[in-house]
Write an enzyme that holds these catalytic residues in place. Sequence first.
Site, PDB file in Angstrom:
ATOM      1  CE  LYS A   1      -0.320  -0.536   5.001  1.00 16.29           C
ATOM      2  NZ  LYS A   1      -1.128  -1.138   6.082  1.00 16.29           N
TER       3      LYS A   1
ATOM      4  CE1 TYR B   1      12.563  31.826   4.371  1.00 11.45           C
ATOM      5  CE2 TYR B   1      12.736  29.444   4.101  1.00 11.45           C
ATOM      6  CZ  TYR B   1      12.408  30.695   3.596  1.00 11.45           C
ATOM      7  OH  TYR B   1      11.926  30.794   2.330  1.00 11.45           O
TER       8      TYR B   1
ATOM      9  CG  MET C   1       9.096  23.615  -0.064  1.00  6.99           C
ATOM     10  SD  MET C   1       7.937  24.587  -1.042  1.00  6.99           S
ATOM     11  CE  MET C   1       7.023  25.445   0.215  1.00  6.99           C
TER      12      MET C   1
HETATM   13  C1  LIG Z   1      -0.243  -1.994   6.735  1.00  5.49           C
HETATM   14  C2  LIG Z   1      -0.745  -3.286   7.188  1.00  5.49           C
HETATM   15  C3  LIG Z   1       0.124  -4.369   7.353  1.00  5.49           C
HETATM   16  C4  LIG Z   1       1.628  -4.240   7.288  1.00  5.49           C
HETATM   17  O1  LIG Z   1       2.055  -3.767   8.530  1.00  5.49           O
HETATM   18  P1  LIG Z   1       3.587  -3.468   8.904  1.00  5.49           P
HETATM   19  O2  LIG Z   1       3.526  -3.018  10.302  1.00  5.49           O
HETATM   20  O3  LIG Z   1       4.020  -2.376   7.976  1.00  5.49           O
HETATM   21  O4  LIG Z   1       4.347  -4.702   8.690  1.00  5.49           O
HETATM   22  C5  LIG Z   1      -0.420  -5.606   7.640  1.00  5.49           C
HETATM   23  N1  LIG Z   1      -1.763  -5.746   7.787  1.00  5.49           N
HETATM   24  C6  LIG Z   1      -2.622  -4.722   7.675  1.00  5.49           C
HETATM   25  C7  LIG Z   1      -4.083  -4.956   7.875  1.00  5.49           C
HETATM   26  C8  LIG Z   1      -2.147  -3.457   7.397  1.00  5.49           C
HETATM   27  O5  LIG Z   1      -2.999  -2.425   7.319  1.00  5.49           O
END
Ligand SMILES: *Cc1c(COP(=O)(O)O)cnc(C)c1O
Length: 348
Positions: free
Chosen positions: A40, A250, A298
């Site tokens: 993801k 800054y 930035m």
């Molecule tokens: C993001 C996620 C993972 C992976 O978790 P990590 O802590 O990054 O290993 C696994 N299961 C679910 C449901 C997640 O949302």
Amino acid sequence: MMPEQPQPTLRLSVDQGALAANWRALDALSGTASAGAAVKAQCYGLGVDTCVPALRDAGAAHFFVAHWSEVEAVAAHVPASSISVLHGVMTAQEADYARATGAIPVINSVHQAKIWQENGGGLCDAMVDTGINRLGLSSQQLTEDIVQQLNVRTLMSHLACADEDSPMNAAQLAAFREASNAISHQSLSLANSAGIGLGQDYAFDLTRPGLSLYGGVPRPELAEHISQVAFPQAAIIQTRDISVGDSVGYNATFTADRAMRIGTVSLGYADGYLRSWAGVGELMYEDVRLPLLGKVSMDMVAVDLTNAVDLREGDWLSVPYLLHNAAQQSSLSQYELLTILGTRLKQA
Ligand SMILES: *Cc1c(COP(=O)(O)O)cnc(C)c1O
């Protein structure tokens, strides 16, 4: 037609060999279970096209995204049926999209079960909540008819405190075992990266590492198995000599107490190098440490070149990004350090 772009002055090097080795290590630590891969948020910011083929070639066969918008990019590299969409289906349109693409929704609620079944149903995954109280069916809801009618491939749950030695881990493990008796399924999945570090009791059939694939170490048990994957680098775009009393950046938060040589580097908070690095961060030229001076802008930071006075415009510096160290220094989480890396780093 636009001309070809000049080379950028910052880049993210992703070590695909280290990524593949991390997946193999996590798969081995999962014992008889297989490791999947959480991909993801563009593989935690490191890029789908860079990471997913490396994970697939290492042997990963189950992939997790959060959103339907993430399916297409991942499905360019792996079969859609190997992709689970963690947020599930909220609308008929999402259910149609699931069916059309072949990606598998993770059903998280009775409402989602209805949406899925009313729009044709079919193979799905299901999330049962065992204590994180985020997404997921309660154990009571597992017994409802509409849920019992689901054709569940993987029944999963998610640990709230796997990166700590918390009594919640054992409590969630027991609740998950109990839930697994309440609904039929083909396989079981509980552990994220930290959960793999809790041992094989937590592994079941399929583990879901994310962070540790990309070099994060959420529990000490994983440290010796995981190597760094993400290496941000940025070039010096100007050098200058300043005098006693001159300030840098800054709000003039740094003032020189001696004559010194400094460098302005093409990396800033828009690239994910946040202002929390000011005062604690340093960039490296080979083994030479170049402390940050003043605030992070930035698009730029200033570094002290006292230890490397020969550096010039165009010389590349590396950003120390060993995640567990970097998290302590910056007070950002290892997850944040990865996912905030900006798009300008990835144009190279
Ligand atoms: C993001 C996620 C993972 C992976 O978790 P990590 O802590 O990054 O290993 C696994 N299961 C679910 C449901 C997640 O949302």
